[in-house]
Every structure is written in C-alpha cells, then in structure tokens.
Write a protein that holds these residues in place. Structure first.
Motif, PDB file in Angstrom:
ATOM      1  N   PHE A 197      77.283 -24.149 -14.457  1.00 24.60           N
ATOM      2  CA  PHE A 197      77.153 -25.251 -13.617  1.00 24.60           C
ATOM      3  C   PHE A 197      78.542 -25.582 -13.011  1.00 24.60           C
ATOM      4  CE2 PHE A 197      77.163 -29.578 -12.341  1.00 24.60           C
ATOM      5  CZ  PHE A 197      75.594 -29.710 -11.736  1.00 24.60           C
ATOM      6  N   ARG A 198      78.372 -25.835 -11.566  1.00 24.42           N
ATOM      7  CA  ARG A 198      79.760 -26.287 -11.069  1.00 24.42           C
ATOM      8  C   ARG A 198      79.348 -27.854 -10.433  1.00 24.42           C
ATOM      9  NH1 ARG A 198      82.453 -21.136  -8.890  1.00 24.42           N
ATOM     10  NH2 ARG A 198      81.105 -19.597  -9.253  1.00 24.42           N
ATOM     11  N   GLY A 199      80.444 -28.499 -10.586  1.00 21.27           N
ATOM     12  CA  GLY A 199      80.500 -29.930  -9.697  1.00 21.27           C
ATOM     13  C   GLY A 199      80.031 -30.953 -10.830  1.00 21.27           C
ATOM     14  N   ASP A 200      79.657 -32.033 -10.425  1.00 22.83           N
ATOM     15  CA  ASP A 200      79.239 -33.118 -11.041  1.00 22.83           C
ATOM     16  C   ASP A 200      77.975 -33.091 -11.975  1.00 22.83           C
ATOM     17  OD1 ASP A 200      78.674 -35.667 -12.535  1.00 22.83           O
ATOM     18  OD2 ASP A 200      79.075 -36.936 -10.517  1.00 22.83           O
ATOM     19  N   ALA A 201      78.044 -32.762 -13.381  1.00 31.62           N
ATOM     20  CA  ALA A 201      76.799 -32.597 -14.016  1.00 31.62           C
ATOM     21  C   ALA A 201      75.858 -33.562 -14.094  1.00 31.62           C
ATOM     22  CB  ALA A 201      77.372 -32.486 -15.773  1.00 31.62           C
ATOM     23  N   ARG A 202      76.081 -34.976 -13.748  1.00 27.83           N
ATOM     24  CA  ARG A 202      75.069 -35.863 -13.697  1.00 27.83           C
ATOM     25  C   ARG A 202      74.391 -35.617 -12.668  1.00 27.83           C
ATOM     26  NH1 ARG A 202      79.194 -40.828 -13.092  1.00 27.83           N
ATOM     27  NH2 ARG A 202      80.010 -39.299 -11.747  1.00 27.83           N
ATOM     28  N   LEU A 203      74.434 -34.954 -11.794  1.00 25.97           N
ATOM     29  CA  LEU A 203      73.630 -34.561 -10.775  1.00 25.97           C
ATOM     30  C   LEU A 203      72.356 -33.851 -10.958  1.00 25.97           C
ATOM     31  CD1 LEU A 203      76.147 -33.769  -7.645  1.00 25.97           C
ATOM     32  CD2 LEU A 203      75.040 -35.888  -8.100  1.00 25.97           C
ATOM     33  N   PHE A 204      72.656 -33.116 -12.016  1.00 25.15           N
ATOM     34  CA  PHE A 204      71.305 -32.241 -12.571  1.00 25.15           C
ATOM     35  C   PHE A 204      70.679 -32.943 -13.802  1.00 25.15           C
ATOM     36  CE2 PHE A 204      69.369 -28.420 -14.092  1.00 25.15           C
ATOM     37  CZ  PHE A 204      68.746 -27.997 -13.139  1.00 25.15           C
ATOM     38  N   ASP A 205      71.049 -34.127 -14.268  1.00 21.95           N
ATOM     39  CA  ASP A 205      70.172 -34.977 -15.242  1.00 21.95           C
ATOM     40  C   ASP A 205      68.650 -34.920 -14.937  1.00 21.95           C
ATOM     41  OD1 ASP A 205      72.520 -35.452 -16.338  1.00 21.95           O
ATOM     42  OD2 ASP A 205      72.796 -37.474 -15.806  1.00 21.95           O
ATOM     43  N   GLU A 206      68.114 -35.337 -13.687  1.00 25.99           N
ATOM     44  CA  GLU A 206      66.805 -35.053 -13.310  1.00 25.99           C
ATOM     45  C   GLU A 206      66.174 -33.640 -13.509  1.00 25.99           C
ATOM     46  OE1 GLU A 206      63.169 -36.256 -12.542  1.00 25.99           O
ATOM     47  OE2 GLU A 206      64.852 -37.667 -12.972  1.00 25.99           O
ATOM     48  N   GLY A 207      66.908 -32.815 -13.033  1.00 22.09           N
ATOM     49  CA  GLY A 207      66.388 -31.373 -13.183  1.00 22.09           C
ATOM     50  C   GLY A 207      66.125 -30.960 -14.700  1.00 22.09           C
ATOM     51  N   ARG A 208      67.170 -31.176 -15.514  1.00 21.76           N
ATOM     52  CA  ARG A 208      67.161 -31.102 -16.851  1.00 21.76           C
ATOM     53  C   ARG A 208      65.748 -31.900 -17.451  1.00 21.76           C
ATOM     54  NH1 ARG A 208      73.022 -32.119 -19.172  1.00 21.76           N
ATOM     55  NH2 ARG A 208      72.121 -31.741 -21.065  1.00 21.76           N
ATOM     56  N   ALA A 209      65.560 -33.115 -17.190  1.00 20.62           N
ATOM     57  CA  ALA A 209      64.472 -33.704 -17.618  1.00 20.62           C
ATOM     58  C   ALA A 209      63.015 -33.192 -17.147  1.00 20.62           C
ATOM     59  CB  ALA A 209      64.506 -35.291 -17.178  1.00 20.62           C
ATOM     60  N   GLN A 210      63.259 -32.569 -16.110  1.00 19.58           N
ATOM     61  CA  GLN A 210      61.853 -32.024 -15.548  1.00 19.58           C
ATOM     62  C   GLN A 210      61.539 -30.689 -16.160  1.00 19.58           C
ATOM     63  OE1 GLN A 210      61.475 -31.399 -11.353  1.00 19.58           O
ATOM     64  NE2 GLN A 210      62.304 -33.339 -10.968  1.00 19.58           N
ATOM     65  N   ILE A 211      62.686 -30.046 -16.505  1.00 18.83           N
ATOM     66  CA  ILE A 211      62.397 -28.827 -17.301  1.00 18.83           C
ATOM     67  C   ILE A 211      62.090 -29.145 -18.880  1.00 18.83           C
ATOM     68  CG2 ILE A 211      63.700 -26.814 -18.613  1.00 18.83           C
ATOM     69  CD1 ILE A 211      65.576 -26.981 -16.241  1.00 18.83           C
ATOM     70  N   LEU A 222      74.245 -28.532 -20.955  1.00 18.88           N
ATOM     71  CA  LEU A 222      74.749 -27.976 -19.653  1.00 18.88           C
ATOM     72  C   LEU A 222      76.053 -27.357 -19.794  1.00 18.88           C
ATOM     73  CD1 LEU A 222      73.847 -29.140 -16.231  1.00 18.88           C
ATOM     74  CD2 LEU A 222      76.143 -28.967 -16.831  1.00 18.88           C
ATOM     75  N   VAL A 223      76.291 -26.071 -19.553  1.00 11.43           N
ATOM     76  CA  VAL A 223      77.626 -25.638 -19.775  1.00 11.43           C
ATOM     77  C   VAL A 223      78.067 -25.158 -18.449  1.00 11.43           C
ATOM     78  CG1 VAL A 223      78.973 -23.570 -20.508  1.00 11.43           C
ATOM     79  CG2 VAL A 223      76.905 -24.151 -21.738  1.00 11.43           C
ATOM     80  N   PRO A 224      79.385 -25.688 -18.162  1.00 10.62           N
ATOM     81  CA  PRO A 224      79.968 -25.598 -16.926  1.00 10.62           C
ATOM     82  C   PRO A 224      80.744 -24.241 -16.657  1.00 10.62           C
ATOM     83  CG  PRO A 224      81.668 -26.718 -18.356  1.00 10.62           C
ATOM     84  CD  PRO A 224      80.135 -26.622 -19.169  1.00 10.62           C
ATOM     85  N   TRP A 225      80.959 -23.823 -15.387  1.00 11.84           N
ATOM     86  CA  TRP A 225      81.607 -22.441 -15.195  1.00 11.84           C
ATOM     87  C   TRP A 225      82.699 -22.679 -16.006  1.00 11.84           C
ATOM     88  CZ3 TRP A 225      79.831 -18.788 -12.044  1.00 11.84           C
ATOM     89  CH2 TRP A 225      80.304 -17.651 -11.816  1.00 11.84           C
ATOM     90  N   LEU A 226      82.538 -21.454 -16.511  1.00 12.67           N
ATOM     91  CA  LEU A 226      83.800 -20.886 -17.549  1.00 12.67           C
ATOM     92  C   LEU A 226      84.824 -20.061 -16.972  1.00 12.67           C
ATOM     93  CD1 LEU A 226      81.501 -20.642 -20.710  1.00 12.67           C
ATOM     94  CD2 LEU A 226      82.907 -22.455 -20.410  1.00 12.67           C
ATOM     95  N   ALA A 227      85.656 -20.709 -16.417  1.00 22.81           N
ATOM     96  CA  ALA A 227      86.875 -19.560 -15.811  1.00 22.81           C
ATOM     97  C   ALA A 227      87.726 -18.847 -16.889  1.00 22.81           C
ATOM     98  CB  ALA A 227      87.854 -20.780 -15.214  1.00 22.81           C
ATOM     99  N   ALA A 228      87.714 -19.189 -17.896  1.00 23.81           N
ATOM    100  CA  ALA A 228      88.051 -18.360 -18.935  1.00 23.81           C
ATOM    101  C   ALA A 228      87.520 -16.943 -19.276  1.00 23.81           C
ATOM    102  CB  ALA A 228      88.242 -18.922 -20.305  1.00 23.81           C
ATOM    103  N   ALA A 229      86.079 -17.269 -18.985  1.00 24.11           N
ATOM    104  CA  ALA A 229      85.172 -15.851 -19.081  1.00 24.11           C
ATOM    105  C   ALA A 229      85.870 -14.745 -18.434  1.00 24.11           C
ATOM    106  CB  ALA A 229      83.805 -16.156 -18.767  1.00 24.11           C
ATOM    107  N   ARG A 230      86.603 -14.978 -17.059  1.00 22.34           N
ATOM    108  CA  ARG A 230      87.008 -13.836 -16.393  1.00 22.34           C
ATOM    109  C   ARG A 230      88.134 -13.137 -17.234  1.00 22.34           C
ATOM    110  NH1 ARG A 230      86.542 -13.762 -10.832  1.00 22.34           N
ATOM    111  NH2 ARG A 230      88.525 -12.814 -10.752  1.00 22.34           N
TER     112      ARG A 230
END
Length: 489
Positions: A197-211, A222-230
């Motif tokens: 996930f990139r950005g403000d995690a709160r913006l996907f709260d409704e999406g998670r609730a729907q799932i 919800l896991v953010p984009w992991l820059a260290a994975a590169r």
C-alpha cells in the motif's frame, strides 16, 4: 508446533518477502522458526550445506529465521528450461525433466514427499511459516495440488490470503478468491492482509471492511510499500522487466543481457547499490550499449537455447564490437560456457542432443554432463581478494585459457578462465559480487571504486527493517492465534 501459510492472489504479490519478514520477526522473539515452500518454480536456486538445491527465496527466509538452509524447506523445485518443460528437483536432487502436462497429471504423487519434509521441519520448530505458490484461485490447477490448498488441507495448516493493492482491483481479487474456492478450501482461509500500500492507510479502511464483510475472513492488517525489499535478492524474473539502469552521472556502466532462461540473476544485485556503478539489464529487442565498461553474461537454465536466443537478439554482434573497442566481458556459469568455442550436449541434458558454436571469446570448450555440481565455494580472485559463493551447474569446461584461472579455490585449485589480454573472463561461481573486498577488486580493475560493504550486511539490515514494519502494520497477535501460537510476553 504452530504453523501458518501465506498464500496470495497471484504471483509476485509479495509472499516471499512477507514470509521472510515474519521469519525474522518471530525469530527475534526467541522462537525456533522454519520457512517452508512445498513447490517452487524458479531458476534462482541456492545450495544447501548438505549439497542440495532449493529456491533462493527459501534460503533467504532461512537466513531471516536465523537457520541453516535445508532441502526440506523446498522439497519440490521446478526449474523452467522451455515454455513447456522444466527440470524437476526433489529434496535438492535432480529428478529428471518433465513436460508441463505430464507434471500437472502426476504432481500429486509428490504430496507424500512434501508432507514428510514439512514434518521434518515441524519436529524441530516452534513455528513453521509456509509460502504458497501462485494463487489458490487458479482452480483449474487444483486437482493434485501440492503448492496451495492441496498442501494446506493435507497438513491442516491455516491460511492467510495476501492481496497486492499496487496492482489494483485488490477487493475483487480477495472477494473473487472467496467466491471460486470450493467450501472445504475456503474453510482453510482464516484471514487476509493487504500488501504494497502507498499513501494514507486510512483511505482504505472502507475497502478492508468490505472485504471482511463479503468473505467473513479476519483482517490481519495492511502492509505499506516496503522500500527495503529492493535490497533483498529477487527470485522471480518478472521483476527484471521493471528494473531500469541507475541514474546518470555514475562513473562505470555495467550491463547484462536478459536471457530468456536467465538464472540466479541476484548475482548482480550488489552492483545496483554501488555509488559509482550504473547497472542495468538489457531486455530482448534492445542492443547492448556501446559505452558499457563491462558486459556480464549471467547464468541460464538452458545454455544452448539462450546461446541461440543471444544470437537472435544480435547480442553476439554487439559483444564483438564491444570487445573490439576494448571493452571487458565476464561470464558467470552458463554465460561462461557461452564464451568458449563450443558447447556440446551429447546426452541431451537440456533437450535434444546436439552442440553449438560458442562466442569464441575464450579458448575453452564445454561438455554438458548428466551429473550436477552443487557446492559452496571459498577462495580468492586471481588478484588476491577473497570471495565466497556457490556452484550449481551441469557441464565441464576445459581448454588453454583455463591455465589462467579467474578464481583460486581454497584448496589451491583454479576455477574459470581468462583471455591472454585479461579482458575476457568467466567462472562457474555464483555470488562473486557479494563480498565487499571481491567486488572492490573487480570494480578497481575497471577504474572504479566500491562502497566495500558485504551484501550479507545489506540484506540483514533490510530484513530487520521489514520485520520492524510488519510488527506495526500487521495484527501479530491475530496471526499468532491463527497459527496456534501463544505469544510470549
């Protein structure tokens, strides 16, 4: 013993990194953790201490768990040699070449082997973290499955399903998987998580609730984009299609052609982090750049096929021009074999018996053999810098240029070959750039400098960073409860 399986809504959704991060997280809590992947398909392989081979992702996960890699961590490994066939490796040993249709029909026969390896790990662990392959929603592959739900049900391991939001349609992917799984498979899924996930995690709260509402599965985070994975070694060649060259202004330019069956391409990862190096893979259809300081021919699962592929792209002409201009070339494993006068396959190791003319840049000849060399290798470069790597190949290479070995093993024997002018070299050893001292010596020979850091140190730091992010991004108590693990205070 507790266990948890991370499956995904497709390939490259981040399952390998998630399992590696969780291995480090739980190992740091004092648990004995073991990674496990029943079936893997990858041409990136690692050599275990007992002389077997497993997917490099499982070797990385073992490192994250602070454990020695074992053939039991990846009992079934498929190494693609063509669009429809692959070499089958069972518990670290070559077990023939299978066509896709035949393997699909008979893969269920390997379930007992998979379960025995899983039990061997379970007997020594507090927690086994299992990685699925592809997606369980590929229901056309369900019969005889040993990679996803077939294993989960046979071993009674609960599943958490990961969705990749960076691809989009993640709600449809997770809810769709719920819809197409049969009831017994669906019952194995106890939770879901969102990755990349990139950005403000709160913006996907409704999406998670729907799932959660549509599936009934527990929301595990919800896991953010992991820059260290590169900074971790990549296992799937699909990532190479998104790998561009470094920013302009670097002192050295190093490139590698992207073979159709490229293998162990993480050999080149350390070059990307070098401040003075601009490194890039050259995709099919593009010419090798005329201003490259070094061209590296990487490993391949099918030397003869990729030698033909190289010529189809016109890269042989580009290489000849590069050498005429005074450029340098380094071949690793299959790339080393291509540099010689001829590559012979009298036994049909890679397909139909035959041979092909090599690039003729080294005075050596290679014969592919039925036995595979699998070993860790220590030593020094011919110039003196220490290296540490591994060999994983079929074939023996001989010829006058081997009298000038590129490497000296710890026992004093030579490995590889070098041209009389020193500008063309090759060896079978993977991991040559991992040790800072070896990388510094190689770059110094090109007129550049290195940061001198060992790749192992960079990977360890990345694993620690990923584990720290997962600690806060995921509902660890919930995952532990799903796994049947009582968290220690």
């Amino acid at each position: 013993m507790a266990a948890l399986m991370i499956q995904g809504c497709g390939s490259d959704v981040g399952k390998s990194v998630l399992v590696a991060g969780l291995c480090r997280l739980f190992a740091d809590r004092g648990l004995t953790v073991r990674p496990f992947k029943p079936q893997n398909m990858s041409n990136n392989a690692a050599v275990t201490a007992d002389g077997g081979e497993i997917g490099r992702a499982q070797a990385l996960q073992a490192r994250a768990a602070r454990a020695a890699p074992s053939v039991h961590m990846n009992p079934v490994l498929l190494k693609p040699q063509s669009d429809t066939g692959a070499q089958l490796v069972v518990r670290g040993r070559m077990a023939g070449t299978w066509q896709a249709r035949a393997y699909q029909d008979r893969k269920g026969e390997l379930l007992q082997t998979v379960l025995e390896s899983y039990q061997a790990l379970a007997a020594e662990a507090d927690l086994v973290l299992v990685e699925g392959a592809g997606s369980p929603a590929e229901t056309n592959l369900r019969v005889g499955d040993i990679a996803n739900m077939g294993f989960a049900r046979a071993a009674d391991v609960p599943v958490v399903l990961a969705g990749d939001i960076d691809r989009g349609h993640v709600i449809a992917a997770l809810v769709g998987a719920h819809a197409v799984l049969d009831p017994d498979d669906r019952a194995m899924v106890k939770g879901f998580l969102i990755n990349k996930f990139r950005g403000d995690a709160r913006l996907f709260d409704e999406g998670r609730a729907q799932i959660g509402a549509r599936t009934g599965w527990a929301d595990c985070g919800l896991v953010p984009w992991l820059a260290a994975a590169r900074r971790l070694p990549a296992e799937d060649a699909v990532v190479l299609e998104r790998t561009g060259a470094a920013a302009a202004g670097r002192r050295l330019r190093i490139v590698a052609p992207m073979f159709s069956r490229i293998a162990n391409f993480d050999d080149l990862d350390p070059l990307r982090g070098e401040p003075q190096v601009e490194f890039g893979f050259v995709p099919p259809g593009a010419a090798l750049p005329g201003d490259a300081d070094l061209v590296i021919l990487p490993g391949t699962k099918a030397t003869l096929a990729d030698l033909a592929f190289l010529r189809e792209q016109g890269w042989d002409v580009d290489l000849a021009a590069h050498v005429r201009r005074g450029g340098r070339v380094l071949g690793v494993c299959g790339g080393y074999q291509m540099l010689g006068r001829v590559v012979r396959d009298p036994l049909g190791v890679e397909g139909a018996p035959g041979e092909a003319k090599g690039l003729g840049l080294l005075d050596v000849e290679t014969t592919l053999t039925g036995d595979k060399v699998l070993r860790r290798t220590l030593g020094r470069l011919a110039g003196g810098a220490p290296f540490e790597g591994y060999e994983i190949h079929v074939g023996r290479t001989q010829g006058p240029d081997t009298s000038r070995p590129f490497l000296i093993r710890g026992d004093g024997s030579g490995e590889g070959a070098t041209s009389p002018d020193g500008r063309i070299a090759g060896a079978y050893v993977h991991g040559l750039f991992d040790r800072g001292a070896a990388r510094a010596a190689l770059l110094d020979g090109l007129g550049g400098a290195s940061d001198g850091a060992d790749q192992e140190t960079k990977v360890e730091t990345a694993l620690d960073e990923i584990a720290a992010v997962l600690e806060t991004a995921l509902d660890i108590p919930r995952l532990a409860a799903i796994a049947g693990l009582g968290l220690r205070p």
